[in-house]
Design a protein around this motif. Sequence first.
Motif, PDB file in Angstrom:
ATOM      1  N   ILE A 306       0.855  -1.202   0.000  1.00 21.09           N
ATOM      2  CA  ILE A 306       0.000   0.000   0.000  1.00 21.09           C
ATOM      3  C   ILE A 306       0.888   1.248   0.000  1.00 21.09           C
ATOM      4  O   ILE A 306       0.637   2.211  -0.731  1.00 21.09           O
ATOM      5  CB  ILE A 306      -0.974   0.000   1.209  1.00 21.09           C
ATOM      6  N   GLN A 307       1.946   1.200   0.808  1.00 27.11           N
ATOM      7  CA  GLN A 307       2.865   2.344   0.862  1.00 27.11           C
ATOM      8  C   GLN A 307       3.520   2.589  -0.500  1.00 27.11           C
ATOM      9  O   GLN A 307       3.645   3.730  -0.945  1.00 27.11           O
ATOM     10  CB  GLN A 307       3.928   2.103   1.949  1.00 27.11           C
ATOM     11  N   GLU A 308       3.891   1.488  -1.169  1.00 24.63           N
ATOM     12  CA  GLU A 308       4.523   1.601  -2.490  1.00 24.63           C
ATOM     13  C   GLU A 308       3.563   2.287  -3.473  1.00 24.63           C
ATOM     14  O   GLU A 308       3.963   3.112  -4.288  1.00 24.63           O
ATOM     15  CB  GLU A 308       4.845   0.185  -2.972  1.00 24.63           C
ATOM     16  N   THR A 309       2.282   1.962  -3.361  1.00 22.52           N
ATOM     17  CA  THR A 309       1.285   2.565  -4.246  1.00 22.52           C
ATOM     18  C   THR A 309       1.031   4.025  -3.894  1.00 22.52           C
ATOM     19  O   THR A 309       1.002   4.900  -4.759  1.00 22.52           O
ATOM     20  CB  THR A 309      -0.056   1.796  -4.145  1.00 22.52           C
ATOM     21  N   GLY A 314      -1.448  11.995   0.075  1.00 20.22           N
ATOM     22  CA  GLY A 314      -2.907  11.922   0.030  1.00 20.22           C
ATOM     23  C   GLY A 314      -3.425  10.593   0.532  1.00 20.22           C
ATOM     24  O   GLY A 314      -4.320  10.004  -0.052  1.00 20.22           O
ATOM     25  N   HIS A 315      -2.857  10.118   1.659  1.00 15.59           N
ATOM     26  CA  HIS A 315      -3.212   8.782   2.146  1.00 15.59           C
ATOM     27  C   HIS A 315      -3.343   8.729   3.658  1.00 15.59           C
ATOM     28  O   HIS A 315      -2.608   9.413   4.376  1.00 15.59           O
ATOM     29  CB  HIS A 315      -2.131   7.781   1.688  1.00 15.59           C
ATOM     30  N   ILE A 316      -4.275   7.915   4.133  1.00 13.53           N
ATOM     31  CA  ILE A 316      -4.411   7.561   5.545  1.00 13.53           C
ATOM     32  C   ILE A 316      -4.477   6.042   5.594  1.00 13.53           C
ATOM     33  O   ILE A 316      -5.253   5.432   4.836  1.00 13.53           O
ATOM     34  CB  ILE A 316      -5.708   8.170   6.131  1.00 13.53           C
ATOM     35  N   PHE A 317      -3.667   5.420   6.450  1.00 16.71           N
ATOM     36  CA  PHE A 317      -3.725   3.955   6.577  1.00 16.71           C
ATOM     37  C   PHE A 317      -4.959   3.538   7.377  1.00 16.71           C
ATOM     38  O   PHE A 317      -5.319   4.176   8.383  1.00 16.71           O
ATOM     39  CB  PHE A 317      -2.479   3.414   7.292  1.00 16.71           C
ATOM     40  N   ASN A 318      -5.574   2.447   6.950  1.00 14.81           N
ATOM     41  CA  ASN A 318      -6.671   1.839   7.705  1.00 14.81           C
ATOM     42  C   ASN A 318      -6.834   0.424   7.175  1.00 14.81           C
ATOM     43  O   ASN A 318      -6.174   0.024   6.212  1.00 14.81           O
ATOM     44  CB  ASN A 318      -7.974   2.641   7.510  1.00 14.81           C
ATOM     45  N   LEU A 319      -7.744  -0.310   7.794  1.00 16.83           N
ATOM     46  CA  LEU A 319      -8.155  -1.592   7.236  1.00 16.83           C
ATOM     47  C   LEU A 319      -9.215  -1.296   6.178  1.00 16.83           C
ATOM     48  O   LEU A 319      -9.790  -0.212   6.148  1.00 16.83           O
ATOM     49  CB  LEU A 319      -8.742  -2.474   8.339  1.00 16.83           C
ATOM     50  N   GLY A 320      -9.492  -2.300   5.334  1.00 14.70           N
ATOM     51  CA  GLY A 320     -10.530  -2.113   4.319  1.00 14.70           C
ATOM     52  C   GLY A 320     -11.919  -2.439   4.830  1.00 14.70           C
ATOM     53  O   GLY A 320     -12.909  -2.383   4.084  1.00 14.70           O
ATOM     54  N   HIS A 321     -12.051  -2.799   6.104  1.00 11.81           N
ATOM     55  CA  HIS A 321     -13.312  -2.917   6.846  1.00 11.81           C
ATOM     56  C   HIS A 321     -12.913  -3.186   8.291  1.00 11.81           C
ATOM     57  O   HIS A 321     -11.728  -3.103   8.620  1.00 11.81           O
ATOM     58  CB  HIS A 321     -14.199  -4.031   6.269  1.00 11.81           C
TER      59      HIS A 321
END
Length: 346
Positions: A306-309, A314-321
């Motif tokens: 995810i970091q590579e992408t 413009g990003h915040i880390f989270n789970l996808g649910h």
Amino acid sequence: MSKIFVDACFRKETPYTPVWMMRQAGRYLPEYMEVRGQAGSFLNLCHNPEKACEVTIQPLDIVGVDAAILFSDILVIPDEMGMDLEFIKGQGPVFHDPIETQEDVDRLICGEEAANKLTYVYETIKLLKEKLPEDKALIGFTGAPWTLATYMIEGQGTKTYNLCKKMMYSNPELLHNILRKVTDIVKLYLEKQIQAGADVVQIFDSWAAAIEPGRYDEFSWKYMVEIAEYIKEKYPHIPVIMFPKGISAFINMDGVYGNFDVLGIDWGTPMAMAKAKLGDKYVLQGNMEPCRLYSKEETTKCVEKIQETMQGEGHIFNLGHGILPDVPVENAIHFVKECQRVSKKS
Ligand SMILES: Cc1c2[nH]c(c1CCC(=O)O)Cc1[nH]c(c(CCC(=O)O)c1C)Cc1[nH]c(c(CCC(=O)O)c1C)Cc1[nH]c(c(C)c1CCC(=O)O)C2
């Protein structure tokens, strides 16, 4: 003092990409189970500002996340509209008298009156503002009108959504009447959360994917945008996060529009696709598949990808649910540390 999470929502420079987890205050934490036990039940816990405040703060202290999310539930709204919510062990939330007719809709408590009944939520937020460290943001939230309506019509969780869809295709006006009433309350509800001290608000449309893509705007997104725009107009300094779960088809059709700041990306949507389509327009939040949390190695691999992408822009880390109840706490801690490690700017 600036809050790293709020800065990231507005695409400002931050020392690393902030991280939080949906359902971060919950059953995977033994400390949560203890306080829930003291409260007697989940709903009692939601109704008790002191204890709700305590469990809201737990994941900050124990797991190290960068933002707190108010401890409550999306279903307190229909409960206060007069629908009498019950959580039944092994079954989940239940409304015994679901909505079938216009008469049922007419009976619902609406507008200010319903929003004013949610005082325990605003009290929890006020307490949290006293207790939270100044650099940590507090996220308020609501369910999207569509997701709330699914419970109000089905009376419980559903796999098929047949009662909602029967209404959608055979009596859409009735469904719109429900969505309208809920939308009007949600606007006031979020506004009152902000007035009590919420720094950010998120709108959860957990059951977005139940609607065919071509009708998603009509039955859900346009109401979510109406709510977001109401908030952005009055409180431009408050970031609004939209989380329509399972809408990669909607993204593909360029169906995402509206005045809000952050788009939550679910784990079924490739982050690279979301970035290519929408990364210039919205900050993106997400999106590790929550079950990766069962393996530390898989967690690290996913966080690195995810970091590579996203490259910390413009990003915040989270789970996808949401995080599941049987995830080891140490793995959740590992996830948070890895997000902070890979994105740290030297
Ligand atoms: C669909 C939905 C609900 N509630 C919510 C959603 C949308 C987000 C999502 O899709 O996960 C949102 C929610 N629910 C809860 C929070 C608190 C804040 C946080 O994220 O930590 C939030 C933001 C606590 C909760 N809400 C609930 C719990 C578990 C209750 C318990 O302690 O027994 C918690 C911690 C109960 C709940 N609440 C709901 C269901 C279907 C259930 C039962 C299923 C389950 O057990 O997970 C409805």
